[in-house]
Design an enzyme around this catalytic site. Structure first.
Site, short mmCIF file in Angstrom:
data_model
loop_
_atom_site.label_atom_id
_atom_site.label_comp_id
_atom_site.label_asym_id
_atom_site.label_seq_id
_atom_site.Cartn_x
_atom_site.Cartn_y
_atom_site.Cartn_z
N LYS A 157 0.42 -3.90 -30.67
CA LYS A 157 -0.82 -3.09 -30.66
C LYS A 157 -1.56 -3.40 -29.36
O LYS A 157 -1.47 -4.51 -28.86
CB LYS A 157 -1.70 -3.45 -31.87
CG LYS A 157 -1.03 -3.26 -33.24
CD LYS A 157 -0.95 -1.82 -33.66
CE LYS A 157 -0.23 -1.68 -34.98
NZ LYS A 157 -0.12 -0.32 -35.45
N ASP A 185 5.50 1.03 -31.98
CA ASP A 185 4.75 1.77 -33.00
C ASP A 185 5.37 3.16 -33.15
O ASP A 185 6.11 3.62 -32.28
CB ASP A 185 3.26 1.85 -32.64
CG ASP A 185 2.41 1.54 -33.88
OD1 ASP A 185 1.33 0.97 -33.74
OD2 ASP A 185 2.87 1.88 -34.99
N GLU A 186 5.01 3.84 -34.26
CA GLU A 186 5.71 5.10 -34.56
C GLU A 186 5.42 6.18 -33.53
O GLU A 186 6.16 7.17 -33.45
CB GLU A 186 5.32 5.61 -35.96
CG GLU A 186 3.90 6.09 -36.13
CD GLU A 186 2.91 4.95 -36.33
OE1 GLU A 186 3.36 3.79 -36.45
OE2 GLU A 186 1.71 5.22 -36.33
N HIS A 275 11.11 4.10 -39.87
CA HIS A 275 9.68 4.30 -40.10
C HIS A 275 9.50 5.65 -40.76
O HIS A 275 10.17 6.61 -40.40
CB HIS A 275 8.93 4.24 -38.77
CG HIS A 275 7.45 4.07 -38.94
ND1 HIS A 275 6.65 5.03 -39.51
CD2 HIS A 275 6.63 3.03 -38.64
CE1 HIS A 275 5.40 4.59 -39.54
NE2 HIS A 275 5.35 3.38 -39.04
N HIS A 307 10.38 1.24 -44.32
CA HIS A 307 9.00 1.06 -44.79
C HIS A 307 8.87 1.61 -46.20
O HIS A 307 9.25 2.76 -46.45
CB HIS A 307 8.04 1.81 -43.86
CG HIS A 307 7.86 1.17 -42.52
ND1 HIS A 307 6.64 0.77 -42.05
CD2 HIS A 307 8.76 0.86 -41.54
CE1 HIS A 307 6.77 0.24 -40.84
NE2 HIS A 307 8.06 0.29 -40.51
N ALA A 381 2.92 -7.28 -39.69
CA ALA A 381 1.49 -7.24 -39.42
C ALA A 381 1.28 -6.86 -37.96
O ALA A 381 1.84 -7.51 -37.07
CB ALA A 381 0.85 -8.59 -39.72
N GLY A 382 0.48 -5.82 -37.76
CA GLY A 382 0.16 -5.42 -36.38
C GLY A 382 -1.20 -6.01 -36.06
O GLY A 382 -1.33 -7.10 -35.49
#
Ligand code: CAP
Ligand code: MG
Length: 469
Positions: A157, A185-186, A275, A307, A381-382
């Site tokens: 992030k 990330d997606e 994802h 996920h 965890a981001g």
């Protein structure tokens, strides 16, 4: 009752082991039987009127049959529909979905239609190869087959915007702090500020650096989601640079490209982190397709990690429903009507998939998340790592400490007395033991109250099921 000149209700019918069985929640303007017939007709062989062209083969061998209805009101209820195997072009998921999950959602007479679950017969499963490695393969790669501990993952992030160098530096810190796994990330793929190739090369160098500095094998999942040919190019690039894993935004890619790209990832021996961004657009509300149906397709097609929600974090999914999703990825399950979920047996060759618990997780929620998932989980965890006051490395250390405390059955507050990284996380995000205790109680009660929960679901229908999803 008939629909389009034919009756699709056959309550004496016993689905064969080769049938697909779909469970729907339906509400409409007509009587529940008529609604059920309309759905069976329009998702198999019929239409709104009698046909001069109907024949014995079509009617006897290809039609769907409504074999059970749990009426909740005159025009609403749970409906079980059996679809014969030979109705389908079974190599073709697109055709299956166009049939069973297609036109019916647009029928004017319906006020609600939720595809709660579909049971896939083993005969159907035989044509799929399932995951390359799944839980076992990933554990072997990282070396956790003996401890069978939860894996710790993070999403770099901010979601997008770091340069390749900055991204790799954050990832290095996360690995050193104890992460087994880092993903894009997606919504990070090949933007000008962080070109895919540059990021991938920088990250593969970090993996080598971690290996040489610590002896640990860690994983990185670069997001290759794109047009098919571009994904193929990226696979070859990654393979030629000894990558071991990719990430796919499976819901956005769509089943046609997904089926093909998963064949290509397996040919190249690359694990796939799946994802599900976007699934919830069609999984919440009066018309929808429950994620569990996609989850089963993704396991058959062969993702290695998927996920499924946390049950305690920022995304939808109750503790009971997320535990159910975790179980369906890993084992055979009995029917759980209070969750709108059918029994499902798996062919031995369709390996178990690693459930991923991600979304709003920080050290204070690890206890609840592990109570739901158990150890066979990639806990991600981001913000819960990169938002730690001590920075990424300390954030990862705090997450490792929380996991260690929970699997050693030591209360987090106790463990925090001798682990300052965890202590500052609990202070920042506010640890509430009540959350985990409530989750554990809910999970324990489910088994004991199964019969009561089932009766209530059959009587009250979707509004009751929603309480537990
Ligand atoms: C989590 C995350 C995940 C979602 C996915 C995000 O970040 O990276 O994509 O949680 O949800 O972008 O929000 P945080 P799900 O750890 O910072 O929340 O797993 O339910 O599909
Ligand atoms: Mg994300």
């Amino acid at each position: 009752m008939v629909y389009g000149g034919y009756s699709y209700i056959d309550k004496r019918y016993e689905p064969t082991q080769d049938d697909f069985v779909a469970l729907f929640w339906v509400e409409g303007k007509n009587r529940i039987e008529k609604i059920a017939e309309a759905i069976a007709a329009e998702s198999s062989v019929g239409t709104w009127t009698k046909l001069k062209t109907m024949n014995e083969f079509v009617w006897q061998r290809l039609r769907a049959r409504v074999f059970r209805i749990a009426e909740v009101s005159a025009n609403s209820g749970l409906v079980w529909i059996a679809y014969p195997f030979e109705h389908f072009d079974t190599k073709n998921i697109i055709q299956f979905k166009a049939s069973v999950l297609g036109n019916i959602f647009g029928m004017k007479e319906l006020n609600a239609l939720v595809a709660l679950d579909i049971q896939f017969p083993k005969r159907y499963q035989e044509q799929f190869s399932g995951p390359l490695g799944g839980i076992e393969g990933i554990r072997k790669r990282i070396g956790t087959e003996k401890t069978a501990r939860p894996h710790l993952g993070t999403i770099v992030k901010p979601k997008v915007g770091l340069t390749p160098k900055e991204f790799a530096a954050v990832a290095y810190e996360a690995y050193v702090g104890g992460c087994d796994f880092v993903k894009d990330d997606e919504n990070l793929v090949d933007q000008d500020f962080c070109k895919f190739w540059e990021r991938a090369i920088a990250m593969l160098e970090v993996l080598d650096r971690i290996k040489s500095e610590t002896g640990r094998t860690v994983l990185y999942a670069p997001n290759i989601s794109d047009r098919y040919e571009v994904m193929l190019e990226r696979l070859d690039f990654l393979k030629s640079n000894n990558a071991s894993m990719v990430m796919l935004d499976v819901f956005q890619i769509g089943y046609s490209a997904l089926a093909n790209i998963l064949n290509e990832t397996k040919k190249r021996g690359l694990f796939v982190h799946a994802h599900r961004a976007g699934y919830a657009a069609e999984a919440r509300g009066k018309f929808g397709i429950n994620f569990v149906i996609h989850e089963k397709f993704y396991r058959l097609l062969g993702v290695d990690q998927l996920h499924v929600g946390t049950g305690v974090g920022k995304m939808e999914g109750s503790p009971l429903y997320v535990r159910r999703l975790n179980r369906i990825l890993r084992e055979d399950v009995e029917e759980a009507i209070h969750l709108g979920s059918l029994a499902q047996n798996w062919s031995a060759h369709i390996k178990p998939v690693f459930p991923v618990a991600s979304g709003g997780i920080d050290p204070t929620l690890v206890e609840g998340a592990l109570a739901i998932h158990g150890p066979d989980v990639v806990l991600q965890a981001g913000g819960g790592i990169h938002g730690h006051p001590g920075g990424t490395r300390v954030g990862a250390i705090a997450m490792v400490q929380a996991i260690d405390a929970v699997i050693s059955n030591i209360p987090l507050r106790e463990y925090a007395k001798t682990h300052p990284e965890l202590k500052s996380a609990l202070e920042l995000w506010g640890y509430r033991p009540r959350t985990a205790n409530m989750v554990k109680k809910l999970l324990e009660q489910e088994e004991k109250r199964k019969a009561v929960l089932k009766r209530a679901a059959l009587k009250q229908g979707f509004k009751e099921i929603l309480k537990y999803m």
